[in-house]
Design a protein around this motif. Sequence first.
Motif, short mmCIF file in Angstrom:
data_model
loop_
_atom_site.label_atom_id
_atom_site.label_comp_id
_atom_site.label_asym_id
_atom_site.label_seq_id
_atom_site.Cartn_x
_atom_site.Cartn_y
_atom_site.Cartn_z
N PRO A 86 -61.74 -0.76 4.96
CA PRO A 86 -61.66 -0.08 3.66
C PRO A 86 -61.47 -1.06 2.49
O PRO A 86 -61.98 -0.82 1.40
CB PRO A 86 -60.44 0.84 3.79
CG PRO A 86 -60.24 1.02 5.26
CD PRO A 86 -60.73 -0.24 5.91
N GLU A 87 -60.73 -2.15 2.73
CA GLU A 87 -60.52 -3.14 1.66
C GLU A 87 -61.85 -3.79 1.27
O GLU A 87 -62.14 -3.97 0.09
CB GLU A 87 -59.53 -4.23 2.10
CG GLU A 87 -58.11 -3.73 2.29
CD GLU A 87 -57.87 -3.11 3.66
OE1 GLU A 87 -58.69 -3.32 4.59
OE2 GLU A 87 -56.88 -2.37 3.80
N TYR A 88 -62.64 -4.13 2.26
CA TYR A 88 -63.94 -4.73 1.97
C TYR A 88 -64.88 -3.72 1.34
O TYR A 88 -65.76 -4.09 0.55
CB TYR A 88 -64.56 -5.34 3.23
CG TYR A 88 -63.86 -6.59 3.70
CD1 TYR A 88 -63.53 -7.60 2.80
CD2 TYR A 88 -63.52 -6.76 5.02
CE1 TYR A 88 -62.90 -8.75 3.22
CE2 TYR A 88 -62.88 -7.91 5.45
CZ TYR A 88 -62.57 -8.90 4.55
OH TYR A 88 -61.94 -10.04 4.97
N GLU A 89 -64.72 -2.45 1.66
CA GLU A 89 -65.52 -1.42 1.02
C GLU A 89 -65.24 -1.40 -0.48
O GLU A 89 -66.17 -1.29 -1.29
CB GLU A 89 -65.24 -0.05 1.64
CG GLU A 89 -66.06 1.07 1.02
CD GLU A 89 -65.79 2.42 1.67
OE1 GLU A 89 -66.53 3.35 1.32
OE2 GLU A 89 -64.88 2.55 2.50
N GLU A 90 -63.97 -1.51 -0.86
CA GLU A 90 -63.61 -1.56 -2.29
C GLU A 90 -64.22 -2.78 -2.96
O GLU A 90 -64.76 -2.68 -4.08
CB GLU A 90 -62.09 -1.57 -2.45
CG GLU A 90 -61.41 -0.27 -2.15
CD GLU A 90 -59.89 -0.34 -2.30
OE1 GLU A 90 -59.42 -1.10 -3.17
OE2 GLU A 90 -59.20 0.36 -1.56
N VAL A 91 -64.16 -3.92 -2.30
CA VAL A 91 -64.73 -5.15 -2.85
C VAL A 91 -66.23 -4.97 -3.04
O VAL A 91 -66.79 -5.30 -4.10
CB VAL A 91 -64.42 -6.35 -1.93
CG1 VAL A 91 -65.20 -7.58 -2.35
CG2 VAL A 91 -62.93 -6.64 -1.90
N TYR A 112 -72.28 -11.83 -3.34
CA TYR A 112 -72.09 -10.91 -4.47
C TYR A 112 -71.60 -11.66 -5.71
O TYR A 112 -72.09 -11.43 -6.82
CB TYR A 112 -71.09 -9.81 -4.12
CG TYR A 112 -71.67 -8.68 -3.30
CD1 TYR A 112 -72.82 -8.01 -3.68
CD2 TYR A 112 -71.03 -8.25 -2.14
CE1 TYR A 112 -73.35 -6.97 -2.94
CE2 TYR A 112 -71.54 -7.20 -1.39
CZ TYR A 112 -72.70 -6.56 -1.80
OH TYR A 112 -73.21 -5.52 -1.07
N GLN A 113 -70.65 -12.56 -5.53
CA GLN A 113 -70.14 -13.33 -6.66
C GLN A 113 -71.24 -14.18 -7.30
O GLN A 113 -71.36 -14.23 -8.53
CB GLN A 113 -68.98 -14.23 -6.22
CG GLN A 113 -67.73 -13.47 -5.86
CD GLN A 113 -66.66 -14.35 -5.22
OE1 GLN A 113 -66.95 -15.45 -4.75
NE2 GLN A 113 -65.43 -13.85 -5.20
N ALA A 114 -72.05 -14.81 -6.47
CA ALA A 114 -73.12 -15.67 -6.99
C ALA A 114 -74.16 -14.84 -7.74
O ALA A 114 -74.60 -15.22 -8.83
CB ALA A 114 -73.77 -16.44 -5.85
N LYS A 115 -74.55 -13.71 -7.18
CA LYS A 115 -75.55 -12.87 -7.84
C LYS A 115 -75.04 -12.35 -9.17
O LYS A 115 -75.75 -12.40 -10.18
CB LYS A 115 -75.94 -11.70 -6.93
CG LYS A 115 -77.08 -10.87 -7.47
CD LYS A 115 -77.53 -9.83 -6.46
CE LYS A 115 -78.70 -9.02 -7.01
NZ LYS A 115 -79.17 -8.02 -6.05
N LEU A 116 -73.78 -11.90 -9.19
CA LEU A 116 -73.19 -11.43 -10.44
C LEU A 116 -73.09 -12.56 -11.45
O LEU A 116 -73.40 -12.38 -12.63
CB LEU A 116 -71.80 -10.82 -10.17
CG LEU A 116 -71.08 -10.21 -11.36
CD1 LEU A 116 -71.91 -9.08 -11.97
CD2 LEU A 116 -69.71 -9.70 -10.94
N GLY A 117 -72.72 -13.75 -10.99
CA GLY A 117 -72.61 -14.91 -11.87
C GLY A 117 -73.96 -15.30 -12.47
O GLY A 117 -74.05 -15.60 -13.66
N VAL A 132 -71.16 -4.17 -6.26
CA VAL A 132 -72.40 -3.40 -6.37
C VAL A 132 -72.48 -2.71 -7.73
O VAL A 132 -73.53 -2.75 -8.40
CB VAL A 132 -72.52 -2.38 -5.21
CG1 VAL A 132 -73.63 -1.37 -5.47
CG2 VAL A 132 -72.75 -3.09 -3.90
N GLN A 133 -71.38 -2.13 -8.17
CA GLN A 133 -71.37 -1.46 -9.48
C GLN A 133 -71.52 -2.47 -10.61
O GLN A 133 -72.27 -2.23 -11.57
CB GLN A 133 -70.09 -0.64 -9.65
CG GLN A 133 -70.06 0.59 -8.79
CD GLN A 133 -68.72 1.32 -8.86
OE1 GLN A 133 -67.79 0.89 -9.54
NE2 GLN A 133 -68.63 2.44 -8.16
N SER A 134 -70.83 -3.60 -10.52
CA SER A 134 -70.93 -4.62 -11.56
C SER A 134 -72.34 -5.19 -11.65
O SER A 134 -72.89 -5.35 -12.74
CB SER A 134 -69.93 -5.76 -11.29
OG SER A 134 -68.61 -5.28 -11.32
#
Length: 184
Positions: free
Chosen positions: A80-85, A152-157, A90-92
Motif C-alpha cells: 500500500p505504501e508503494y501504491e501511494e508513491v 518516476y522521479q526521472a520522468k517527472l524531472g 502518476v498524477q504529477s
Amino acid sequence: MDELEKILQENRNEIQNDEPHEGHFERFEMKLNSSSKSKNKVRVLQLFSGIAAIFVLALLAYNYNNAQQPESISLREVSPEYEEVENYYVQSISYKETKLENYFQQNNIDESMQEMLSEELKAFDNQYQQLCDEMKLNPGDERIVNAMIDHYQAKLGVITQILLKLEANKQTTDNHENDENTEL
C-alpha cells in the motif's frame, strides 16, 4: 498348373473373342473419376483437420503460458505504501504532461520538437515496461522497486525541466519583443 494351361488352351477362342459389354469403358472411367474426387475430398479434409489441430495446439500453448505468468506488476501490487508513491508520481506526471501539451498548443511550438519529446517520453514508458516485466519475474525485489521509483522521479524531472526551459525561452522572447517595441 498343367490343368490350368489345358483349360486355357481349350477355351482360347472363347476367351479371345469375348469383348466387354457395351458402355463398359465409360462406366469404368466414371468410377475412376468418382473415386479420385472422393480421394481429393478426403485429402482436403485431412489437410484442414491438420491445420485446425495445429491452431488449437498453438492456442492451448499460448493460454497455458499466459496462465503461468501474471500480468504486469506495478508498485501498487507490492504494498500500500508503494501504491501511494506510485499514485503521487502518476498524477504529477499526468498533470505536467497536460500542462506541456497545453503549452505546445498555446504557443505554436514546432511539431518536430513535439515529436522529439513524444519519442523521449515513449522511451521512458518502454523502460518502465521493462521494469514491470522484471518485477513480474522477481516480485517484491527492492532493487526493482527502487528502480521504478527512480524512473518516476526521472520522468517527472525531465518534464519539469522542459517546461521550465520553454517558459524561460518564452519570457526571454517576450522581453526582447517588448524591448524592440519600446525602442521604436
